[in-house]
Motif scaffolding. Sequence first.
Motif, PDB file in Angstrom:
ATOM      1  N   ARG A   1       2.509   5.061   8.837  1.00 40.05           N
ATOM      2  CA  ARG A   1       2.699   4.203   7.664  1.00 40.05           C
ATOM      3  C   ARG A   1       1.687   4.571   6.574  1.00 40.05           C
ATOM      4  O   ARG A   1       2.031   4.676   5.401  1.00 40.05           O
ATOM      5  CB  ARG A   1       2.550   2.735   8.082  1.00 40.05           C
ATOM      6  CG  ARG A   1       3.340   1.793   7.251  1.00 40.05           C
ATOM      7  CD  ARG A   1       3.464   0.380   7.794  1.00 40.05           C
ATOM      8  NE  ARG A   1       2.392  -0.120   8.612  1.00 40.05           N
ATOM      9  CZ  ARG A   1       2.484  -0.391   9.913  1.00 40.05           C
ATOM     10  NH1 ARG A   1       3.612  -0.193  10.560  1.00 40.05           N
ATOM     11  NH2 ARG A   1       1.456  -0.873  10.582  1.00 40.05           N
ATOM     12  N   ILE A   2       0.436   4.798   6.978  1.00 35.85           N
ATOM     13  CA  ILE A   2      -0.607   5.195   6.015  1.00 35.85           C
ATOM     14  C   ILE A   2      -0.274   6.560   5.422  1.00 35.85           C
ATOM     15  O   ILE A   2      -0.434   6.779   4.219  1.00 35.85           O
ATOM     16  CB  ILE A   2      -1.998   5.187   6.684  1.00 35.85           C
ATOM     17  CG1 ILE A   2      -2.381   3.753   7.060  1.00 35.85           C
ATOM     18  CG2 ILE A   2      -3.038   5.831   5.775  1.00 35.85           C
ATOM     19  CD1 ILE A   2      -3.577   3.658   8.012  1.00 35.85           C
ATOM     20  N   GLU A   3       0.210   7.465   6.256  1.00 33.12           N
ATOM     21  CA  GLU A   3       0.614   8.785   5.767  1.00 33.12           C
ATOM     22  C   GLU A   3       1.683   8.645   4.685  1.00 33.12           C
ATOM     23  O   GLU A   3       1.639   9.321   3.648  1.00 33.12           O
ATOM     24  CB  GLU A   3       1.142   9.627   6.934  1.00 33.12           C
ATOM     25  CG  GLU A   3       1.538  11.026   6.564  1.00 33.12           C
ATOM     26  CD  GLU A   3       2.046  11.806   7.758  1.00 33.12           C
ATOM     27  OE1 GLU A   3       2.053  13.048   7.661  1.00 33.12           O
ATOM     28  OE2 GLU A   3       2.440  11.200   8.770  1.00 33.12           O
TER      29      GLU A   3
ATOM     30  N   GLN B   1       2.038   6.039   2.749  1.00 31.02           N
ATOM     31  CA  GLN B   1       1.358   5.505   1.562  1.00 31.02           C
ATOM     32  C   GLN B   1       0.700   6.637   0.778  1.00 31.02           C
ATOM     33  O   GLN B   1       0.778   6.670  -0.457  1.00 31.02           O
ATOM     34  CB  GLN B   1       0.279   4.502   1.968  1.00 31.02           C
ATOM     35  CG  GLN B   1       0.786   3.150   2.383  1.00 31.02           C
ATOM     36  CD  GLN B   1      -0.379   2.261   2.769  1.00 31.02           C
ATOM     37  OE1 GLN B   1      -0.972   2.409   3.828  1.00 31.02           O
ATOM     38  NE2 GLN B   1      -0.711   1.333   1.883  1.00 31.02           N
ATOM     39  N   ILE B   2       0.058   7.544   1.478  1.00 32.21           N
ATOM     40  CA  ILE B   2      -0.637   8.656   0.816  1.00 32.21           C
ATOM     41  C   ILE B   2       0.374   9.553   0.099  1.00 32.21           C
ATOM     42  O   ILE B   2       0.146   9.966  -1.052  1.00 32.21           O
ATOM     43  CB  ILE B   2      -1.474   9.471   1.830  1.00 32.21           C
ATOM     44  CG1 ILE B   2      -2.509   8.594   2.538  1.00 32.21           C
ATOM     45  CG2 ILE B   2      -2.114  10.689   1.157  1.00 32.21           C
ATOM     46  CD1 ILE B   2      -3.472   7.879   1.621  1.00 32.21           C
TER      47      ILE B   2
ATOM     48  N   ILE C   1       1.325   7.881  -3.045  1.00 33.54           N
ATOM     49  CA  ILE C   1       0.289   8.009  -4.082  1.00 33.54           C
ATOM     50  C   ILE C   1       0.394   9.376  -4.763  1.00 33.54           C
ATOM     51  O   ILE C   1       0.336   9.476  -5.990  1.00 33.54           O
ATOM     52  CB  ILE C   1      -1.119   7.782  -3.492  1.00 33.54           C
ATOM     53  CG1 ILE C   1      -1.265   6.322  -3.040  1.00 33.54           C
ATOM     54  CG2 ILE C   1      -2.201   8.153  -4.504  1.00 33.54           C
ATOM     55  CD1 ILE C   1      -2.488   6.066  -2.173  1.00 33.54           C
TER      56      ILE C   1
ATOM     57  N   GLN D   1      -2.785   1.289  -5.168  1.00 26.56           N
ATOM     58  CA  GLN D   1      -2.245   1.882  -3.942  1.00 26.56           C
ATOM     59  C   GLN D   1      -3.328   2.598  -3.133  1.00 26.56           C
ATOM     60  O   GLN D   1      -3.316   2.575  -1.910  1.00 26.56           O
ATOM     61  CB  GLN D   1      -1.088   2.830  -4.272  1.00 26.56           C
ATOM     62  CG  GLN D   1       0.127   2.111  -4.823  1.00 26.56           C
ATOM     63  CD  GLN D   1       0.590   1.003  -3.904  1.00 26.56           C
ATOM     64  OE1 GLN D   1       0.780   1.202  -2.708  1.00 26.56           O
ATOM     65  NE2 GLN D   1       0.753  -0.185  -4.466  1.00 26.56           N
ATOM     66  N   VAL D   2      -4.267   3.244  -3.822  1.00 27.85           N
ATOM     67  CA  VAL D   2      -5.398   3.878  -3.127  1.00 27.85           C
ATOM     68  C   VAL D   2      -6.200   2.818  -2.378  1.00 27.85           C
ATOM     69  O   VAL D   2      -6.591   3.007  -1.225  1.00 27.85           O
ATOM     70  CB  VAL D   2      -6.295   4.664  -4.117  1.00 27.85           C
ATOM     71  CG1 VAL D   2      -7.608   5.073  -3.460  1.00 27.85           C
ATOM     72  CG2 VAL D   2      -5.558   5.888  -4.642  1.00 27.85           C
TER      73      VAL D   2
ATOM     74  N   ALA E   1      -4.312   1.767   0.760  1.00 30.81           N
ATOM     75  CA  ALA E   1      -4.394   2.790   1.805  1.00 30.81           C
ATOM     76  C   ALA E   1      -5.790   2.813   2.427  1.00 30.81           C
ATOM     77  O   ALA E   1      -5.937   2.966   3.644  1.00 30.81           O
ATOM     78  CB  ALA E   1      -4.039   4.166   1.226  1.00 30.81           C
ATOM     79  N   THR E   2      -6.801   2.643   1.602  1.00 34.95           N
ATOM     80  CA  THR E   2      -8.181   2.604   2.094  1.00 34.95           C
ATOM     81  C   THR E   2      -8.375   1.430   3.048  1.00 34.95           C
ATOM     82  O   THR E   2      -8.958   1.575   4.125  1.00 34.95           O
ATOM     83  CB  THR E   2      -9.168   2.514   0.916  1.00 34.95           C
ATOM     84  OG1 THR E   2      -8.998   3.661   0.086  1.00 34.95           O
ATOM     85  CG2 THR E   2     -10.604   2.432   1.395  1.00 34.95           C
TER      86      THR E   2
ATOM     87  N   ALA F   1      -6.083  -0.049   4.784  1.00 25.41           N
ATOM     88  CA  ALA F   1      -5.315   0.227   5.995  1.00 25.41           C
ATOM     89  C   ALA F   1      -6.087   1.159   6.927  1.00 25.41           C
ATOM     90  O   ALA F   1      -6.140   0.943   8.142  1.00 25.41           O
ATOM     91  CB  ALA F   1      -3.951   0.825   5.634  1.00 25.41           C
ATOM     92  N   LEU F   2      -6.720   2.192   6.369  1.00 24.52           N
ATOM     93  CA  LEU F   2      -7.537   3.094   7.186  1.00 24.52           C
ATOM     94  C   LEU F   2      -8.754   2.369   7.759  1.00 24.52           C
ATOM     95  O   LEU F   2      -9.139   2.591   8.918  1.00 24.52           O
ATOM     96  CB  LEU F   2      -7.993   4.300   6.359  1.00 24.52           C
ATOM     97  CG  LEU F   2      -6.962   5.401   6.186  1.00 24.52           C
ATOM     98  CD1 LEU F   2      -7.455   6.423   5.157  1.00 24.52           C
ATOM     99  CD2 LEU F   2      -6.648   6.071   7.510  1.00 24.52           C
TER     100      LEU F   2
END
Length: 117
Positions: free
Chosen positions: A41-43, A45-46, A49, A65-66, A69-70, A72-73
């Motif tokens: 899912r994070i991938e 998002q990246i 972006i 969005q960054v 994602a941050t 989420a990580l």
Amino acid sequence: MDVMTDPTTTAEPPEATAEAAPGHRHGYHDAKDAYARRMRRIEGQIRGIARMIDEDVYCIDILTQVSAATRALQAVAIGLVEDHLGSCVVEAARSSQEEADEKVREASEAVARLIRS
């Protein structure tokens, strides 16, 4: 320094620092599928972006969005720390004081890296 030219930014994963003993499962083993889903899912998002940048989307929208994602990580990292403490550190503490000290040191260093990032 620009992220694109920062020599400490790398797409390659770091080398593993510790191998599991034969028959040992890492602390995250039981949640491995959930971690894999979260990372996919994070991938996504990246990739989204990157697409936003390609499409010249407004800066603040990209930064939003960054930030997502941050976060989420960071949630994945916190989960991994909890799993490590609850499994690897506890197991080491049952084994010997020396192993426990080593696992606690590793965890402390990992947390310090997370805080600096």
